[in-house]
Structure formats: C-alpha cells, structure tokens
Design a protein around this motif. Sequence first.
Motif, mmCIF file in Angstrom:
data_model
loop_
_atom_site.group_PDB
_atom_site.id
_atom_site.type_symbol
_atom_site.label_atom_id
_atom_site.label_comp_id
_atom_site.label_asym_id
_atom_site.label_seq_id
_atom_site.Cartn_x
_atom_site.Cartn_y
_atom_site.Cartn_z
ATOM 1 N N LEU B 190 0.849 -1.201 0.000
ATOM 2 C CA LEU B 190 0.000 0.000 0.000
ATOM 3 C C LEU B 190 0.874 1.237 0.000
ATOM 4 C CD1 LEU B 190 -2.387 -1.372 2.741
ATOM 5 C CD2 LEU B 190 -2.999 -1.035 0.324
ATOM 6 N N ARG B 194 -5.796 7.373 3.020
ATOM 7 C CA ARG B 194 -6.637 8.558 2.974
ATOM 8 C C ARG B 194 -6.511 9.267 4.323
ATOM 9 N NH1 ARG B 194 -12.263 7.024 -0.099
ATOM 10 N NH2 ARG B 194 -12.534 5.502 1.573
ATOM 11 N N TYR B 287 -12.122 0.531 -6.815
ATOM 12 C CA TYR B 287 -10.807 0.967 -6.339
ATOM 13 C C TYR B 287 -10.611 2.470 -6.472
ATOM 14 C CZ TYR B 287 -9.274 -3.814 -5.503
ATOM 15 O OH TYR B 287 -9.140 -5.083 -4.990
ATOM 16 N N THR B 291 -9.801 4.472 -3.119
ATOM 17 C CA THR B 291 -8.415 4.913 -2.899
ATOM 18 C C THR B 291 -8.105 6.290 -3.466
ATOM 19 O OG1 THR B 291 -7.608 3.928 -4.965
ATOM 20 C CG2 THR B 291 -7.691 2.487 -3.040
ATOM 21 N N ARG B 362 0.709 9.733 0.163
ATOM 22 C CA ARG B 362 0.856 8.933 -1.071
ATOM 23 C C ARG B 362 2.324 8.867 -1.470
ATOM 24 N NH1 ARG B 362 -2.796 9.037 -5.587
ATOM 25 N NH2 ARG B 362 -4.362 9.360 -3.953
ATOM 26 N N GLN B 388 -1.528 -1.062 -4.293
ATOM 27 C CA GLN B 388 -2.701 -0.197 -4.256
ATOM 28 C C GLN B 388 -2.250 1.214 -3.906
ATOM 29 O OE1 GLN B 388 -6.415 -2.117 -2.637
ATOM 30 N NE2 GLN B 388 -6.497 -0.261 -1.391
ATOM 31 N N SER B 390 -3.577 3.604 -2.442
ATOM 32 C CA SER B 390 -3.901 4.119 -1.115
ATOM 33 C C SER B 390 -4.795 3.138 -0.397
ATOM 34 C CB SER B 390 -4.615 5.465 -1.241
ATOM 35 O OG SER B 390 -5.131 5.879 0.003
ATOM 36 N N GLY B 392 -8.090 2.626 1.910
ATOM 37 C CA GLY B 392 -9.324 3.390 2.092
ATOM 38 C C GLY B 392 -9.355 4.096 3.430
#
Lengths: 452, 452
Positions: B190, B194, B287, B291, B362, B388, B390, B392
Amino acid sequence: MSMSKIENHIKGKRDEYLDLLFTFLRQKSISAQNVGMEEACILLQEIMEGMGIKTQLLPTKGHPVVYGEIMNDPSNFTLLIYGHYDVQPADPLEEWDSPPFEPTIRNGKIYCRGAGDNKGQLMAQLLAIKSYQEVIGDLPINIKFVFEGEEESGSPNLASFVEENKDLLKADLVYTSDGPMHESGAPFVLLGVRGMLYVELTAKGGEWDNHSGNKGNIVPNPAWKLVELLNTMKDSDDKILIKGFYDDLRIPTEKELELISTLPFDAKLLGEQIGYKGFDMTAEEYYRKLTLEPTINIAGFHSGYGGEGSKTIIPATAKLKMDMRLVVDQDPEDIYEKFQKHVAKYAPDVEVTCHSMMKPSRTPSDSKVVETIKQAVEKAYKQPPILQPSLGGSLPDYVWTQILGVPSVIVPYANFDEANHSPNENIGIENFFNGILCTCHVIEELAGFEGN
Amino acid sequence: MSMSKIENHIKGKRDEYLDLLFTFLRQKSISAQNVGMEEACILLQEIMEGMGIKTQLLPTKGHPVVYGEIMNDPSNFTLLIYGHYDVQPADPLEEWDSPPFEPTIRNGKIYCRGAGDNKGQLMAQLLAIKSYQEVIGDLPINIKFVFEGEEESGSPNLASFVEENKDLLKADLVYTSDGPMHESGAPFVLLGVRGMLYVELTAKGGEWDNHSGNKGNIVPNPAWKLVELLNTMKDSDDKILIKGFYDDLRIPTEKELELISTLPFDAKLLGEQIGYKGFDMTAEEYYRKLTLEPTINIAGFHSGYGGEGSKTIIPATAKLKMDMRLVVDQDPEDIYEKFQKHVAKYAPDVEVTCHSMMKPSRTPSDSKVVETIKQAVEKAYKQPPILQPSLGGSLPDYVWTQILGVPSVIVPYANFDEANHSPNENIGIENFFNGILCTCHVIEELAGFEGN
C-alpha cells in the motif's frame, strides 16, 4: 341570582369536594399498564350514582366506557360531556416532589397524577351537577356522560364505540374539558383540533455497521438516504411537497381569520414558555400556523454512533419518526397513502409503517350554540373566552363532529402549567372550583338555548 | 540461496519465536486506559537489546516511543520500521472465546488482544533481524525502529515527535506492517492512506423538547435544520458541494489508474464481506472510489425520540457526527476551514467542533524503491503483491511522507480476518512466520538497492 347561590354553596363545600376528588385521584388508573382500571371504573360509577346519575359500564375492545345520563325531559337540550378516567404512567418517579398517587397541596395547587389530566376536570363537571341539583333542583337540560378509559393510549376504540352507540349518545352538543387554559390565564373555547398521522421510516445500508474508511463510498449510507428523502418532502419555506398533501385543506372562513386576528398574544412570554428566544412571529402568523395549517415534523432521527468522541462507521440502519398534524378536511388515511407513494417514488427501498392516525375536527365558529357556550364561560370567568378555531394538538374530537355528527367544543379548566404527562402534574385549587362553576353556567345558559 | 537457509532456520525456531511473541502478548499495554504501558516499554526494550539492537526510550507528551537502531555503515540504505506496542481495550470481555491477554492457539491462529494489531507484526519484524543475523551475520542495511505507544489513541504526539527528531529518524524508506492482507489472501503493498477530518455538529431549536402539536410549526426543529444543511453538502451523485473541497485533490497518474484497473476483484465475495447484497460496482469504480476519491460520511445522526412506539415532540437538539476521508493533497485543516465557512453560510447557528484530523499520504507508485519492495514481497509470498495507491482508511503515514520527507510503504502481515479492534483478535500462525520471512526478503532486496 341563582348562580351566586351556587357559587356560595360551592364555597361552603370546598373540603367535601376536595375530599371526593382526592379519593378519585388516589385510585390509580394507568391504562397503558392496565393498573387499577377496574377499581377506577367501579369507584367512578359509585360517585356518579351518588349524584343521581344513572350509570352503566359499556364494554369496548379495551377498557370500558363509564356511561351516565340524567334525562329529565327528552325535549330539553341534551349535552354530552366527554372525559377520561385513565391517566398517564407516573414515571420518572424520582422527579416527583410528592408521591404521584397521593394528592398533595402546595402553593395553591393539587399535585397528583391525573389532577389536571383529566380527573380534576371530570370531577369538576360531576360536582357541577351535584351543586346545581342541591341548590336549584332538577337539571333544566339533559346530560349524558362518556368517560373513556383509553384516552392516554390514543383512544383506539372510541370511534367504533361511538359508531355502535349513535342512538344512545344522541345529543345537541359535545362538551370536553381537557388540557390547559390560555397562558395568560384567560379561558378558552376551542372549536376543534388538528388531526395526526404518525409514521416511522427505516432505511438500510449494509447488514452491519461498516468501517467508514475501508468501506467509505462503497456501502450506501442509510442516514444520507433519509436526508435526501426528507429533502423531497418540504422546502425551506416549510411548504410540504408531498403530492396532493393540501388538496383537502379547508379554506378558513372570514370569521375564522377574523377570530385569530383578535386573539391575545405576547410574543415575549410565549418565547419563554416554549424555550425559544428567537421566537418573533406576529399574532396572526402564530395562530394561523398553529390552528389553520398542517405540519410535517421530525420527532426522532437515529442512526449510527451517538456517544462521546468519535467512531468511524457507516451505519447499517437509520430510523426516522415523523408526525404530521392535519387540518380539516385532510384525512389521515388519504395522507398516508400519498406519503407512501412519495416514499415509493423517491426512496423505494425505505420501509414505512404507520403508528397512529387521528382525523382533524372543526365546529363552525358562527354556530349559535358556540355563542351560548361563549357567554356561559364569560359569566363564569368574568372575562370573555379566547375563541380559537382549532387546538394545535390532537384529540379524538372527530368522533363527535364526524361520526356522531354534532358540534363539539373544548373548554379546558386546568391551569396552563398543569404539567400533564410530566412529573408533578397538578391542577390549581381555584381552577378546580372555577371549573365547577363554569359547568353550572353552561347548564344554565344551555337551558335557555333556542336552537340554531 | 541464503533465503532458503533463513527459511529453514525459522522453521527450526518456531517454538522459541512463538514463546517470545506470547511473552510480549501477555504484557498488557492499553494506551487508552494507561494499563501496563511502562512494563510493556521495558519488556520491548529488553527483547530488542537481546537482538543486538541499540534502544532508547524517547519521551513524548504521552506514552514514550521505543526507539532502536542497527547502524552498521552510514552509507548503507537505511530502513525505518514503524509499529506500535499499544493495543485496544479488550471489552466486550464476554465475547472472547479465550482470555484476551492469554495467547491461545485454535485452528492455526493465535488469539490474543494485540496478536494482529500490532504486536504480532512488530515481533515478526524484530525476529527477522534476529534470524538474518543468526544465519547470515551483520545486516547489509541500516535499520531504525519507531515503536510508538499511542497508535490506538490516534497517534496524537507522533507528528511532533517526528518533527523534533528529524535527524535521528533520517531514512531512505519507512516500512509499516499493520492491518490485514487482501481478502483473497494475496499480499498488499500500500502506497499511502486517505486522511481524515472528523467533525461534530450541534443544532438547537427550543431549550427543551416541545409538544409537536401545541408547538408544531412554531418552534424550529433542529433535525430539519441539519437535514437542510446536509443537503447543501452533497448532491445525489455523491459530489461534495463544499466550496473548494476538491481544489487540492491530486489528479491520479496514468500509472495509478493502470494499477487499480489490474487489482483483483470479486464483487460477490466483497458484497458478502461488507454485508451489502446490492453491491454491483466494477473493479475500476470500486478501487477508484476507495483509494482515489474523498468521502463525506454521516457516522451518527441523533435527535429526538428513538424508543418503541411514538412520542410527539419537536426535539430540542440534533447532533451529527461526520467523517471525511481525504485524498492527497487535501489538507484537513484547510478542509475544516472550508467546512466551517459552508456551515456559517447555510446554517449559521449550527455549532461545529473538530474531533480529529489526519493528513492523507501517497508514495509515488513509479518510485524505484517501491519496485524493490514489490519484488521482495513477491519472493516471500511466491505471488505478486497487490499494489494499491492508497488504503481506504487512515493511518498517520503523512508523518513520514510529509514531515520526514521519505517514501513510505505499508505491507500488512496479518490475515484478512484478524478481527483487530474486536473480540477474538488473532493472527494466523503462518501469517506470523511468513511476516518474518518477508522482512528478511525486504532486507535482502534493499541491500542491493541502487537508488532512484
């Protein structure tokens, strides 16, 4: 002349009359919990029989009606007095300053559950019969009594009872003493009530609360769903947007509009009494909104986390309780149908159920019998009553105006701060005795009533 | 070759490693209740010192940070491993199938508060150091450890700690193992989280609940006030209408969009896991929303009556809890200002308070070090990780990317059903040992890292 004799008689009987009221108050009669109902019926019958009133217990699907009558001459005017012998539950008990079922006098008031709502007002009517008979003799009008035992539970069986007993209950006027007098202390003559439709809405999202981060904008939020639905129901000017909602709303008569423009009004006092300092309506706006216009109210909205601090969830469920106050000639069944259609259109997966319905009522303000009652009340209180087209709240008054088909007036005897439904419910001692006198004046005036 | 040696070594040490984890798990460390925090710090320091890690307790305004380092050669790559030694409270105790602070093995899992979150994952990292040193010798990279004691309380002092210790914490990459692996069992890499802004709104009507009939359409209803306000915040397509809300939202890179289009996705399984049968998003939509897009969520809405049946009131108060998940480069302080302005414009008498803020983070998906981590994870799990952009949810990841200014990756070691924050929290035994191996692979791969 005869009225001042009665007034003196009542003064001499204060202790005896208070004793009788206290005996009645001590007898619990909590309809919602079925506590003391049978004993209360029997006691009430005994009291009425002792006054020469012919009584019978009439069954309903719930608690029975205590019916009574004095029919001296069928050609006389017949008055039907409606009241209720049941009371609200007493909780929260810890907030009472004296035991809720032991009548206690403090500051000129009698504190007891049922003192104001409705045993004190019911007893004032009975004691008026007793006083009138003791001082003057036979009543100059016929009187019928309907004392029901389910008013505090929403009178679920009153309509069918009236429907089934139309002949027995035949009368020229229905007279109810319930609720409080005007906040200024002036007496009221109320010509009707608003009706009600109470609904509950349930919206669902996921089957359980979900994490608002890991599932945010993935699982639908039922609280947002209800917010969006609510927004389709009312605009920011309080206009209700449900299709057809206003279709059957009766246009107020000139007389009714004139009436409300003359009603006493103290915005500052009212703001204090409702606990809203920002209150700044005009008299006309206030009475129009309260008596001639319907409402749509959020009585409860509950969804998700409500404790201290924060919890990051998407709630699984959102629940909404709403009541709508309806004005003649809106029919709650028709409005419920329109409400359901509205929800089906804007949020088809939101579930709607109905908790209760009550029709609105209105007796024309220009009917002659209303004028007679007004005069009687003015003589009793030595000031003109406030004649209001409708109560803001709801009572099962439509059973008289619509089912029995007779005019109906509501003349409250209790003080404005009677705290009905609350701890420390009370009735002012003078309110009680003035109520007795007022009923005597009503009897006297109706005796001379010449018809419409 | 060396990795298979390490793998064998770990196999031989299973009982010893589990023993060490169990000792650590038995030591309570509930930050919210200040239970066992000091003892847990000392125990953790002892364990780390026993592995040749130089440790110190660094004070914060709350619970101290257990800091450790192995600095063999300042010119080597420096990895900072972040984790936390505090755990959630164990209640509701009655829902645990075994005592919450006595590690118990059932069905291939270790059940204990903190097993997954975060002691098991933290210990896997430490045991990787131990294993690597025992099999291979000196570490080929430098390692720093920041184990904080307030993650379960929202890391209130982590940002200032990092700010004040920038030199000490200087590193090339921050590596966090927290949270669960993908629901398919595949490993995750990841690249951020958020952020969050959590607010509470309070609307007032009258000073107390008023009767909805006698005061209906006279006293303002605070629930309607919030409904109308909410309606100005979001349209029915979930577009947030707060002015400037999207101003700083970073436009996803081609690479990020490509990433999410290749992520594994099983709509049916997901629908079951979130308890929402109506779930029917495409992989790309799912997604993207989870994200790359912010949310505005109603976490709680409470006003008026919520019990059985009906109560006819205009509530005095309505309360709303909302969380907004923010995406880089939205700044919660800036969004809070915009939110306050919005409320001031549409409902100036509604009170707003802020419960918490956390910035989003990020790490660019095309950075070379991400590629290296990806390879290491793939070797450990023998399948490519799910990359991914980000998470959630929210973690204090911005303290690394924004304050310390280094890339940061999150590689969860726990099973999807670790039940963190819930009764019967657990970590799969194989998840624990695979985590040890994964950290060893990360060390090995980073040793050969050539820089961006």
